[in-house]
Motif scaffolding. Structure first.
Motif, PDB file in Angstrom:
ATOM      1  N   TRP A   2       0.831  -1.191   0.000  1.00  0.00           N
ATOM      2  CA  TRP A   2       0.000   0.000   0.000  1.00  0.00           C
ATOM      3  C   TRP A   2       0.877   1.256   0.000  1.00  0.00           C
ATOM      4  CZ3 TRP A   2       0.014  -3.504   4.116  1.00  0.00           C
ATOM      5  CH2 TRP A   2       0.600  -3.073   5.299  1.00  0.00           C
ATOM      6  N   ARG A   3       0.290   2.391  -0.358  1.00  0.00           N
ATOM      7  CA  ARG A   3       1.037   3.650  -0.521  1.00  0.00           C
ATOM      8  C   ARG A   3       1.389   4.292   0.809  1.00  0.00           C
ATOM      9  NH1 ARG A   3      -2.201   8.316  -3.368  1.00  0.00           N
ATOM     10  NH2 ARG A   3      -2.988   8.542  -1.235  1.00  0.00           N
ATOM     11  N   ASN A   4       0.419   4.386   1.692  1.00  0.00           N
ATOM     12  CA  ASN A   4       0.661   4.944   3.025  1.00  0.00           C
ATOM     13  C   ASN A   4      -0.427   4.447   3.971  1.00  0.00           C
ATOM     14  OD1 ASN A   4      -1.387   6.517   1.896  1.00  0.00           O
ATOM     15  ND2 ASN A   4      -0.082   8.303   1.668  1.00  0.00           N
ATOM     16  N   THR A  22     -11.862   8.608  -3.932  1.00  0.00           N
ATOM     17  CA  THR A  22     -11.447   7.473  -3.108  1.00  0.00           C
ATOM     18  C   THR A  22     -12.623   6.542  -2.847  1.00  0.00           C
ATOM     19  OG1 THR A  22      -9.669   8.699  -2.013  1.00  0.00           O
ATOM     20  CG2 THR A  22     -10.553   6.795  -0.851  1.00  0.00           C
ATOM     21  N   HIS A  54      -8.192   5.135  -6.396  1.00  0.00           N
ATOM     22  CA  HIS A  54      -7.509   5.039  -5.120  1.00  0.00           C
ATOM     23  C   HIS A  54      -8.443   4.353  -4.141  1.00  0.00           C
ATOM     24  CE1 HIS A  54      -6.466   6.916  -1.068  1.00  0.00           C
ATOM     25  NE2 HIS A  54      -5.450   6.132  -1.351  1.00  0.00           N
ATOM     26  N   THR A  74      -4.593  -5.491  -0.085  1.00  0.00           N
ATOM     27  CA  THR A  74      -4.031  -4.513  -1.018  1.00  0.00           C
ATOM     28  C   THR A  74      -3.659  -5.165  -2.335  1.00  0.00           C
ATOM     29  OG1 THR A  74      -3.172  -3.169   0.801  1.00  0.00           O
ATOM     30  CG2 THR A  74      -2.168  -2.853  -1.355  1.00  0.00           C
ATOM     31  N   GLU A  75      -2.988  -6.312  -2.265  1.00  0.00           N
ATOM     32  CA  GLU A  75      -2.584  -7.024  -3.481  1.00  0.00           C
ATOM     33  C   GLU A  75      -3.802  -7.391  -4.325  1.00  0.00           C
ATOM     34  OE1 GLU A  75       0.253  -7.270  -4.620  1.00  0.00           O
ATOM     35  OE2 GLU A  75       1.748  -7.318  -3.014  1.00  0.00           O
ATOM     36  N   LEU A 105      -4.719  -4.232  -6.217  1.00  0.00           N
ATOM     37  CA  LEU A 105      -3.734  -3.837  -7.234  1.00  0.00           C
ATOM     38  C   LEU A 105      -3.748  -4.772  -8.437  1.00  0.00           C
ATOM     39  CD1 LEU A 105      -0.715  -2.850  -4.941  1.00  0.00           C
ATOM     40  CD2 LEU A 105      -2.342  -1.324  -6.089  1.00  0.00           C
ATOM     41  N   ARG A 161      -5.433   2.038  -8.836  1.00  0.00           N
ATOM     42  CA  ARG A 161      -4.289   2.932  -9.043  1.00  0.00           C
ATOM     43  C   ARG A 161      -3.301   2.811  -7.894  1.00  0.00           C
ATOM     44  NH1 ARG A 161      -6.859   7.308  -9.026  1.00  0.00           N
ATOM     45  NH2 ARG A 161      -6.178   8.266  -7.069  1.00  0.00           N
ATOM     46  N   ASP A 162      -3.820   2.891  -6.681  1.00  0.00           N
ATOM     47  CA  ASP A 162      -3.024   2.670  -5.485  1.00  0.00           C
ATOM     48  C   ASP A 162      -3.962   2.472  -4.296  1.00  0.00           C
ATOM     49  OD1 ASP A 162      -3.873   5.273  -4.947  1.00  0.00           O
ATOM     50  OD2 ASP A 162      -1.976   6.164  -5.561  1.00  0.00           O
ATOM     51  N   VAL A 163      -3.374   2.141  -3.149  1.00  0.00           N
ATOM     52  CA  VAL A 163      -4.151   1.783  -1.968  1.00  0.00           C
ATOM     53  C   VAL A 163      -3.554   2.472  -0.749  1.00  0.00           C
ATOM     54  CG1 VAL A 163      -4.821  -0.120  -0.432  1.00  0.00           C
ATOM     55  CG2 VAL A 163      -4.808  -0.465  -2.918  1.00  0.00           C
ATOM     56  N   SER A 164      -4.425   2.903   0.159  1.00  0.00           N
ATOM     57  CA  SER A 164      -4.002   3.397   1.470  1.00  0.00           C
ATOM     58  C   SER A 164      -4.642   2.522   2.537  1.00  0.00           C
ATOM     59  CB  SER A 164      -4.410   4.857   1.670  1.00  0.00           C
ATOM     60  OG  SER A 164      -3.680   5.711   0.818  1.00  0.00           O
TER      61      SER A 164
END
Length: 239
Positions: free
Chosen positions: A71-73, A119, A198, A216-217, A220, A225-228
């Motif tokens: 994850w991104r953050n 989001t 997101h 998260t995987e 993705l 696009r990305d995950v928090s």
């Protein structure tokens, strides 16, 4: 107004932790607020664990330097200790759904900087057998309340727990990751909702991060696009 006043006289507001009377509904008394280890100040940008000192840039804890975080953050509201632990257990095993309302407010505050224009908020899923036994997914309650608070779209079944796994309690770091590998997948009818977006994944507790990594995987691999990551409580080493 008269009815509300009468109800307050009969059922005065009480602290969600200890039951003592407080000024407003769904809050903590002064003593319980002091005994709840809220994470403030510097924290790991990936898992939310509190860090010593101060910094004007994003910092990462030792565990996140050793372990790849997909994850991104990530952020956490409080440490899984003292009142933090008691609140989580009361929600999870004590049917204390009244805790969700203040928890959503705390989560929304920690989510500042994670929420983007589009989001999509979703919970870590439970396997259907555990959901049947417990009757609710505490992470879903938190995620839904948060979504309403921050006015963002919510999808309760974006992810599914396709494999019932053993409890992670008492397992070591490698065992935890091995146990949840392949256990979480995108819902086949919801995959399109995560493409190019997101995703904010909500859970009640993060220990090793294995479950959050699996969730998260799953996002993705389906084009998110990305995950928090956002959790109510973070297990810290000193606990």
């Amino acid at each position: 107004m008269k009815i509300q006043t009468a109800l307050r006289l009969i059922y005065p507001p009480r602290c969600v932790a200890c039951g003592e009377m407080v000024e407003s509904d769904f809050g903590l008394c002064g003593s319980c607020w002091r005994d709840t280890p809220f994470i403030e100040g510097l924290s790991c940008d990936l898992c939310g664990v509190p860090l010593p000192g101060e910094s004007d840039q994003d910092e990462v804890c030792d565990d996140c330097r050793k372990t790849t975080r997909p994850w991104r953050n990530g952020r956490a509201v409080f440490r899984y200790a003292e009142n933090g632990r008691r609140l989580v257990l009361a929600l999870k095993h004590g049917d204390r759904h009244d805790i969700v309302r203040p928890a959503a407010k705390w989560l929304a505050r920690r989510a500042e900087g994670l929420i983007e224009q589009d989001t999509l908020i979703t919970p870590v899923p439970l396997h259907w057998t555990r959901l049947l036994k417990r009757r609710f997914n505490q992470s879903a309650l938190l995620a839904e309340a948060l979504a309403k608070k921050v006015q963002q779209p919510y999808c309760p079944d974006l992810l599914i727990r396709c494999k019932r796994t053993d409890s992670l309690e008492g397992k070591g770091h490698e065992q935890r990751f091995a146990t949840v590998t392949g256990a979480i997948e995108p819902h086949p009818k919801r995959r399109h909702r995560m493409v190019g977006r997101h995703i904010l994944i909500v859970d009640d507790v993060m220990t090793s991060g294995a479950t959050m990594a699996a969730a998260t995987e799953a996002c993705l691999t389906q084009g998110a696009r990305d995950v928090s990551a956002l959790v109510l409580a973070r297990v810290a080493k000193e606990d």
